[in-house]
Design a protein around this motif. Structure first.
Motif, short mmCIF file in Angstrom:
data_model
loop_
_atom_site.label_atom_id
_atom_site.label_comp_id
_atom_site.label_asym_id
_atom_site.label_seq_id
_atom_site.Cartn_x
_atom_site.Cartn_y
_atom_site.Cartn_z
N TYR A 297 -7.86 63.44 -26.68
CA TYR A 297 -7.92 64.82 -27.15
C TYR A 297 -7.52 64.83 -28.61
O TYR A 297 -6.71 64.01 -29.06
CB TYR A 297 -6.95 65.70 -26.35
CG TYR A 297 -7.33 65.82 -24.91
CD1 TYR A 297 -8.11 66.89 -24.47
CD2 TYR A 297 -6.93 64.87 -23.97
CE1 TYR A 297 -8.48 67.02 -23.14
CE2 TYR A 297 -7.30 64.99 -22.64
CZ TYR A 297 -8.08 66.06 -22.24
OH TYR A 297 -8.46 66.17 -20.93
N CYS A 298 -8.08 65.77 -29.36
CA CYS A 298 -7.71 65.88 -30.77
C CYS A 298 -7.84 67.32 -31.23
O CYS A 298 -8.51 68.14 -30.60
CB CYS A 298 -8.53 64.94 -31.64
SG CYS A 298 -10.28 65.30 -31.71
N GLU A 299 -7.21 67.58 -32.35
CA GLU A 299 -7.16 68.92 -32.91
C GLU A 299 -8.41 69.25 -33.72
O GLU A 299 -8.91 70.37 -33.70
CB GLU A 299 -5.93 69.04 -33.80
CG GLU A 299 -5.72 70.36 -34.44
CD GLU A 299 -4.41 70.40 -35.22
OE1 GLU A 299 -4.34 71.24 -36.12
OE2 GLU A 299 -3.49 69.62 -34.93
N LYS A 300 -8.94 68.25 -34.43
CA LYS A 300 -10.03 68.50 -35.35
C LYS A 300 -10.92 67.26 -35.43
O LYS A 300 -10.43 66.13 -35.35
CB LYS A 300 -9.39 68.82 -36.71
CG LYS A 300 -10.28 69.06 -37.84
CD LYS A 300 -9.58 69.62 -39.09
CE LYS A 300 -8.23 69.12 -39.42
NZ LYS A 300 -7.71 69.62 -40.72
N HIS B 138 -10.71 52.55 -36.91
CA HIS B 138 -9.44 52.50 -37.64
C HIS B 138 -8.48 53.51 -37.02
O HIS B 138 -8.83 54.67 -36.82
CB HIS B 138 -9.65 52.84 -39.11
CG HIS B 138 -10.62 51.95 -39.80
ND1 HIS B 138 -10.27 50.74 -40.31
CD2 HIS B 138 -11.95 52.09 -40.01
CE1 HIS B 138 -11.35 50.16 -40.83
NE2 HIS B 138 -12.38 50.96 -40.66
N TYR B 139 -7.27 53.05 -36.77
CA TYR B 139 -6.22 53.88 -36.19
C TYR B 139 -5.09 53.97 -37.20
O TYR B 139 -4.62 52.94 -37.70
CB TYR B 139 -5.73 53.25 -34.88
CG TYR B 139 -4.50 53.88 -34.31
CD1 TYR B 139 -4.59 55.05 -33.56
CD2 TYR B 139 -3.25 53.31 -34.51
CE1 TYR B 139 -3.45 55.63 -33.03
CE2 TYR B 139 -2.11 53.88 -33.98
CZ TYR B 139 -2.23 55.03 -33.24
OH TYR B 139 -1.10 55.61 -32.72
N THR B 140 -4.69 55.19 -37.55
CA THR B 140 -3.64 55.35 -38.55
C THR B 140 -2.66 56.45 -38.13
O THR B 140 -2.98 57.29 -37.29
CB THR B 140 -4.23 55.74 -39.92
OG1 THR B 140 -4.92 56.98 -39.80
CG2 THR B 140 -5.16 54.67 -40.45
N MET C 293 -11.20 61.74 -36.20
CA MET C 293 -10.45 62.58 -35.27
C MET C 293 -9.01 62.71 -35.77
O MET C 293 -8.34 61.72 -36.03
CB MET C 293 -10.48 61.98 -33.87
CG MET C 293 -11.86 61.96 -33.27
SD MET C 293 -11.91 61.33 -31.58
CE MET C 293 -11.47 59.63 -31.83
N TYR C 294 -8.55 63.94 -35.88
CA TYR C 294 -7.25 64.29 -36.43
C TYR C 294 -6.31 64.74 -35.32
O TYR C 294 -6.69 65.56 -34.50
CB TYR C 294 -7.48 65.41 -37.46
CG TYR C 294 -6.25 66.01 -38.06
CD1 TYR C 294 -5.69 65.46 -39.20
CD2 TYR C 294 -5.67 67.15 -37.53
CE1 TYR C 294 -4.56 66.02 -39.78
CE2 TYR C 294 -4.55 67.73 -38.11
CZ TYR C 294 -4.00 67.15 -39.23
OH TYR C 294 -2.88 67.71 -39.80
N PHE D 197 4.52 63.04 -38.31
CA PHE D 197 3.42 62.09 -38.32
C PHE D 197 2.53 62.31 -37.10
O PHE D 197 3.02 62.60 -36.01
CB PHE D 197 3.95 60.65 -38.33
CG PHE D 197 4.40 60.22 -39.69
CD1 PHE D 197 3.50 59.74 -40.62
CD2 PHE D 197 5.74 60.30 -40.04
CE1 PHE D 197 3.90 59.36 -41.88
CE2 PHE D 197 6.16 59.92 -41.30
CZ PHE D 197 5.24 59.45 -42.23
N ILE D 198 1.24 62.18 -37.29
CA ILE D 198 0.26 62.33 -36.22
C ILE D 198 -0.65 61.11 -36.21
O ILE D 198 -0.73 60.36 -37.18
CB ILE D 198 -0.59 63.61 -36.39
CG1 ILE D 198 -1.29 63.59 -37.75
CG2 ILE D 198 0.25 64.85 -36.21
CD1 ILE D 198 -2.33 64.65 -37.93
N CYS D 199 -1.35 60.90 -35.11
CA CYS D 199 -2.29 59.79 -34.98
C CYS D 199 -3.69 60.27 -35.36
O CYS D 199 -4.10 61.37 -34.99
CB CYS D 199 -2.32 59.28 -33.54
SG CYS D 199 -0.73 58.68 -32.97
N CYS D 200 -4.39 59.43 -36.09
CA CYS D 200 -5.77 59.72 -36.49
C CYS D 200 -6.63 58.50 -36.18
O CYS D 200 -6.18 57.36 -36.28
CB CYS D 200 -5.86 60.04 -37.97
SG CYS D 200 -4.94 61.52 -38.44
N VAL D 201 -7.87 58.75 -35.79
CA VAL D 201 -8.82 57.69 -35.48
C VAL D 201 -10.09 57.95 -36.26
O VAL D 201 -10.62 59.07 -36.26
CB VAL D 201 -9.14 57.63 -33.97
CG1 VAL D 201 -10.23 56.61 -33.68
CG2 VAL D 201 -7.89 57.30 -33.17
#
Length: 126
Positions: A116-119, A34-36, A67-68, A46-50
């Motif tokens: 890459y992701c932050e969290k 899921h991509y949001t 992934m945040y 707004f950021i992308c999350c998977v």
């Protein structure tokens, strides 16, 4: 191995998954993805999350991975997921920017996947 202590929930995976399966490449099958877009913690952008549900090849264990603040390109084999080449690298000790703390990639040469992701948060589903 599940080496980074900075992944939220990793201690549960270490406790409940057999040691021989405690490698990200063991969980190369993608069951769901899921991509949001979501607001960041400051509610300023707004950021992308998977979110993915990954399972081992024998379907014994499933992991929900969130992934945040994701940047990069998602690319994988639609039938086989990541094959056996998935890995997550914690870059926090290298001086990278906050939003590039983790690198998730495939070391299979025919799969071009590197984000890459932050969290990262993980949850054992079964």
């Amino acid at each position: 191995m599940f080496s980074s202590d900075n992944i939220e929930g990793i201690e549960i995976l270490r406790e409940r998954i057999p040691e021989e399966l405690q490698y990200w490449y063991q969980f190369g099958r993608i069951e769901e993805l899921h991509y949001t877009h979501s607001l960041n913690d400051e509610c300023s952008d707004f950021i992308c999350c998977v979110e993915m549900i990954l399972t081992d090849i024998h379907y014994r264990h499933s992991i929900k991975l969130f992934m945040y603040n994701v940047i990069g390109e998602l690319s994988f084999d639609m039938l086989n997921g990541f094959w056996g080449g998935l890995d997550i690298e914690d870059l926090s000790g290298t001086g990278v920017e906050k939003h590039c703390r983790f690198r998730m990639y495939s070391f299979e040469q025919d799969i071009d996947f590197s984000v890459y992701c932050e969290k990262i948060k993980v949850e054992l589903l079964n």
